[in-house]
Design a protein around this motif. Structure first.
Motif, PDB file in Angstrom:
ATOM      1  N   LYS A  29      32.706  39.628 -29.948  1.00 17.49           N
ATOM      2  CA  LYS A  29      32.759  39.062 -31.297  1.00 17.49           C
ATOM      3  C   LYS A  29      32.476  37.562 -31.335  1.00 17.49           C
ATOM      4  N   ASN A  30      32.728  36.839 -30.241  1.00 17.34           N
ATOM      5  CA  ASN A  30      32.497  35.392 -30.217  1.00 17.34           C
ATOM      6  C   ASN A  30      31.150  34.999 -29.618  1.00 17.34           C
ATOM      7  N   GLU A  47      30.665  31.071 -25.766  1.00 21.98           N
ATOM      8  CA  GLU A  47      31.166  29.703 -25.935  1.00 21.98           C
ATOM      9  C   GLU A  47      31.216  29.008 -24.580  1.00 21.98           C
ATOM     10  N   LEU A  48      31.602  29.728 -23.539  1.00 21.93           N
ATOM     11  CA  LEU A  48      31.648  29.159 -22.199  1.00 21.93           C
ATOM     12  C   LEU A  48      30.254  28.743 -21.724  1.00 21.93           C
ATOM     13  N   ARG A  50      27.750  27.835 -23.695  1.00 20.03           N
ATOM     14  CA  ARG A  50      27.399  26.633 -24.467  1.00 20.03           C
ATOM     15  C   ARG A  50      28.111  25.401 -23.901  1.00 20.03           C
ATOM     16  N   GLU A  51      29.369  25.566 -23.522  1.00 19.76           N
ATOM     17  CA  GLU A  51      30.123  24.453 -22.941  1.00 19.76           C
ATOM     18  C   GLU A  51      29.504  24.010 -21.614  1.00 19.76           C
ATOM     19  N   ALA A  52      29.165  24.959 -20.771  1.00 25.04           N
ATOM     20  CA  ALA A  52      28.563  24.631 -19.475  1.00 25.04           C
ATOM     21  C   ALA A  52      27.241  23.906 -19.660  1.00 25.04           C
ATOM     22  N   MET A  53      26.403  24.391 -20.569  1.00 26.20           N
ATOM     23  CA  MET A  53      25.103  23.755 -20.805  1.00 26.20           C
ATOM     24  C   MET A  53      25.266  22.358 -21.396  1.00 26.20           C
ATOM     25  N   GLY A  54      26.333  22.159 -22.167  1.00 30.08           N
ATOM     26  CA  GLY A  54      26.569  20.850 -22.767  1.00 30.08           C
ATOM     27  C   GLY A  54      27.102  19.819 -21.791  1.00 30.08           C
ATOM     28  N   THR A  55      27.800  20.269 -20.756  1.00 31.66           N
ATOM     29  CA  THR A  55      28.404  19.320 -19.823  1.00 31.66           C
ATOM     30  C   THR A  55      27.666  19.201 -18.493  1.00 31.66           C
ATOM     31  N   GLU A  56      26.815  20.153 -18.185  1.00 32.46           N
ATOM     32  CA  GLU A  56      26.081  20.150 -16.919  1.00 32.46           C
ATOM     33  C   GLU A  56      24.590  19.986 -17.190  1.00 32.46           C
ATOM     34  N   PRO A  57      24.050  18.772 -17.058  1.00 28.64           N
ATOM     35  CA  PRO A  57      22.651  18.527 -17.412  1.00 28.64           C
ATOM     36  C   PRO A  57      21.625  19.256 -16.534  1.00 28.64           C
TER      37      PRO A  57
END
Length: 77
Positions: A29-30, A47-48, A50-57
């Protein structure tokens, strides 16, 4: 070139596997339905992820099929 699958550690580069919709038709669902930036297949982004891609260039994302083949494209975000 042989690819080696290993757990990710902060600072590692690599390819993030996005589950293919054809393998997981209903997803979670998320999860957000997106297209693989390499082959265009429908896949799920968590969401995980997206978070990884946002913090790991140095991480790129691809559908599971492209990731297992070691295909990359650096413009996905």
């Amino acid at each position: 070139m042989k690819a080696m699958l290993t757990p990710h550690k902060p600072g590692d580069s690599g390819i993030l596997c996005l589950p293919l919709k054809s393998n997981v038709p209903n997803g979670h669902k998320n999860w957000k339905l997106v297209r693989c930036p390499i082959c265009g297949a429908e896949c799920w982004e968590s969401e995980l992820a997206r978070e990884a891609m946002g913090t790991e260039p140095n991480i790129t994302a691809a559908c599971t099929s492209c990731a297992l083949q070691g295909k990359r494209r650096s413009t996905y975000r």
